[in-house]
Design an enzyme around this catalytic site. Structure first.
Site, mmCIF file in Angstrom:
data_model
loop_
_atom_site.group_PDB
_atom_site.id
_atom_site.type_symbol
_atom_site.label_atom_id
_atom_site.label_comp_id
_atom_site.label_asym_id
_atom_site.label_seq_id
_atom_site.Cartn_x
_atom_site.Cartn_y
_atom_site.Cartn_z
ATOM 1 N N GLU A 57 -49.420 -18.573 4.333
ATOM 2 C CA GLU A 57 -49.376 -18.650 2.882
ATOM 3 C C GLU A 57 -49.784 -20.077 2.534
ATOM 4 O OE1 GLU A 57 -45.557 -17.577 1.191
ATOM 5 O OE2 GLU A 57 -46.329 -17.962 -0.809
ATOM 6 N N ARG A 292 -39.437 -16.886 17.012
ATOM 7 C CA ARG A 292 -39.948 -18.173 16.553
ATOM 8 C C ARG A 292 -39.796 -19.244 17.618
ATOM 9 N NH1 ARG A 292 -40.492 -19.854 10.878
ATOM 10 N NH2 ARG A 292 -40.723 -17.885 9.834
ATOM 11 N N LYS A 302 -40.899 -25.339 5.866
ATOM 12 C CA LYS A 302 -41.746 -26.046 4.898
ATOM 13 C C LYS A 302 -40.923 -26.707 3.812
ATOM 14 C CE LYS A 302 -45.363 -22.744 5.145
ATOM 15 N NZ LYS A 302 -45.857 -21.569 4.494
#
Ligand code: ATP
Ligand code: MG
Length: 590
Positions: A57, A292, A302
């Site tokens: 994104e 992850r 982020k």
């Protein structure tokens, strides 16, 4: 590089190998670009055996966790004759910007990956699929598989139920398709306020998987999108958009992180229905989840990284302490080291925490055989050679010295520099009263000035506070490195140095971990309480003269000190700036 040789097998490889063997995706047509069922049906057999994608994104800078996903997706495509798409998942208008798009493209390229294949650039934007997504929504409505819900968000939440309680139907759930279609068009045409109603898939309000309790697929949101501008006032939800993006691009293996596992039933529900309606081509993509990658002492979300920048805890997104790709790059890590970390950690079914030193290990492995060597003094102490004029006939004599650019790679040539009566040594290399086993300079001891001569320490000078200001020594004549007499005098220690007349002053930035806790946010702790106050120390150092001329981003080993890089922003020949990437594994001759 031997990256391909030692790659651990993992469950994703096993799945792909099984699919290739079974011919799951063999002979499927590809329309040459993303598109619906008809577009692909008219295409030629797909030259890519598999298709994967990296779907960021564009709402921030990529970090080491994304590097993991990039290496996995591009790596699998490369290894199995496939293609990996770079797709911007830009369906959320509020947070996305062109600046991030550009930065992501640069970061993926820098890591060594590309999306050009079979004469096509496989760089895509999910926002280019808004028309199709809307068409699919109408088709679902017409098929009785979606409805417009006018409940408030609060009412919807109350009826959703929870793990223990099944949900209950919205009063709008049984509305006729024609009426839903009319409402959906009104939503699209801007006839209703933001939040007034949503489009929901009609699945099962009693499903044990809450994601199947009629998930929202479109919402009204008046916002300017970074690419489609004001064209839309309704936007698809991520969980609706993502499977469609995959299917339009003919992705075969859609690899994502574990938190999407509960979304997989909806992913399949949606694509199966759209394929049944003739809108999407089969075989459909399948979603696979892996754990992850987290690095100890590193924080990657982020949102948290933004806090570090905005609160001034670091100097920017590319601060060398940041785990962003730009931070890692500025610090000096190589793409190969980052790829080795990603590849070496494979893919597992659980989220993993890796020792942060593994990255330094990967860096050393990469640079050991290729980084040129040079000498630098980071904590300078003056050393005067008091018998210089006597030995060489002049106090101004400069003894030329030569050293290999790399000890195992003669083809890289030699470096040359001078040795005079005044040099800089590191403070650590002198002791007034040597601890046991100390083989460097102390009164009465002899050491070799690397690539130069053997010197014998005779004493030191101190200031009023008792600090050593100058070390005194005599050269031992005839002991020049490389000369016949070099080995005539045996010494137990060799120290690095730079000449005080030739050395170039430099700013050297020594980085340590940003946090003092391996999992900075463990147990809900505020990461600000575990910041390492010593994460950066800046020293005024002296460098071997050739180092100032290195171009920005050139990596080098400062002998005995570690791997350093000429800063990619600040370094200049007349004002050198180097960053320490990592220390050397072993500390040299005690
Ligand atoms: P963050 O939560 O750090 O903001 P994100 O997952 O929201 O990251 P996206 O831009 O959505 O960021 O991620 C792009 C891809 O990178 C996704 O497929 C995501 O699963 C993957 N990814 C993100 N972080 C990691 C990680 N730590 N390990 C492996 N893959 C990751
Ligand atoms: Mg995300």
């Amino acid at each position: 590089m031997s990256e391909t040789d030692h790659r651990p097998s993992n469950f994703l490889r096993a799945i792909i190998e099984r699919d290739l063997e079974a011919g799951t995706y063999a002979d499927r047509p590809f329309g040459g670009s993303p598109g619906d069922a008809a577009h692909h049906a008219a295409g030629a057999p797909d030259p890519a055996r598999i298709r994967t994608r990296f779907p960021p994104e564009p709402n921030g800078y990529l970090h080491i966790g994304h590097a993991k996903s990039i290496c996995l997706n591009f790596g699998l495509a490369r290894d199995y004759g496939g293609v990996c798409h770079l797709r911007f998942d830009d369906t959320n208008p509020e947070k996305e910007e062109q600046e991030y798009v550009d930065a992501i493209i640069e970061a993926v390229h820098w890591l060594g990956f590309d999306w050009q294949a079979h004469g096509t650039s496989h760089l895509y934007f999910a926002s280019d699929y808004f028309d199709f997504m809307y068409r699919a929504a109408e088709a679902l409505v017409e098929a009785g598989l979606a409805y417009v819900d006018e409940q408030s968000a609060e009412e919807m939440r109350a009826r959703r139920g929870d793990f223990a309680t099944p949900g209950s139907a919205s009063p709008y759930r049984e509305r006729a398709p024609a009426e839903n279609l009319a409402r959906l068009r009104e939503m699209r045409d801007g006839r209703h306020a933001d939040g007034a109603m949503v489009l929901r898939a009609k699945i099962d309000m009693a499903s044990p998987n809450i994601n199947l309790r009629d998930p929202t697929i479109y919402r009204i949101r008046r916002a300017t999108h970074h690419r489609s501008g004001e064209r839309w006032c309704i936007y698809p939800m991520y969980t609706y958009a993502h499977p469609i993006e995959d299917a339009l691009e003919r992705i075969t293996h859609s690899i994502c992180t574990l938190e999407f596992e509960d979304q997989r039933p909806f992913y399949d529900w949606l694509l199966e229905n759209l394929a049944d309606l003739g809108l999407l081509a089969r075989p459909l993509p399948r979603q696979y989840e892996f754990g992850r990658l987290n690095l100890e002492y590193v924080m990657t979300s982020k949102r948290r990284l933004r806090a570090l920048v905005e609160e001034g805890i670091v100097e920017g997104w590319d601060d060398p302490r940041m785990p962003t790709i730009f931070g890692l790059r500025r610090r000096g890590y190589t793409p190969a080291a980052i790829r080795a970390l990603a590849d070496g950690t494979g893919a597992s079914k659980t989220n993993i925490w890796i020792d942060d030193r593994v990255l330094d290990g990967c860096l050393r492995t990469d640079l050991e055989g290729q980084a040129p060597r040079a000498m630098a003094v980071l904590a300078p102490l003056a050393l005067d050679l008091t018998n210089w004029a006597e030995v060489f006939g002049s106090a101004d004599h400069v003894e030329p010295c030569r050293a290999p650019a790399h000890p195992q790679r003669p083809e890289l040539g030699q470096r040359s520099f001078g040795l005079s009566r005044a040099v800089w040594i590191d403070q650590d290399d002198f002791a007034q009263a040597p601890p046991k086993g100390f083989h460097r300079l102390y009164p009465g001891n002899k050491v070799r000035l690397k690539y130069g001569l053997v010197v014998e320490c005779t004493g030191c000078e101190k200031d009023a506070a008792g600090r050593v200001t100058r070390v005194l020594a005599k050269v031992v004549p005839g002991t020049k490195s490389g000369s016949a007499g070099a080995d005539a005098v045996k010494v137990k220690g060799t120290i690095t140095w730079v000449d005080r007349h030739e050395a170039r002053p430099a700013t050297v930035r020594l980085y340590e971990r940003l946090f003092t806790a391996a999992q900075p946010e463990a147990g809900g702790r505020d990461f600000r309480s575990v910041l390492n106050p010593a994460s950066l120390s800046v020293v005024q150092a002296w460098l071997e003269p050739g180092l100032a001329r290195l171009p920005r981003e050139q990596r080098v080993q400062f002998e005995r000190h570690g791997y350093f890089v000429a800063d990619r922003v600040l370094h200049a020949e007349d004002a050198p700036v180097f960053n320490r990437i990592a220390t050397l594994r072993d500390t040299w001759g005690a």
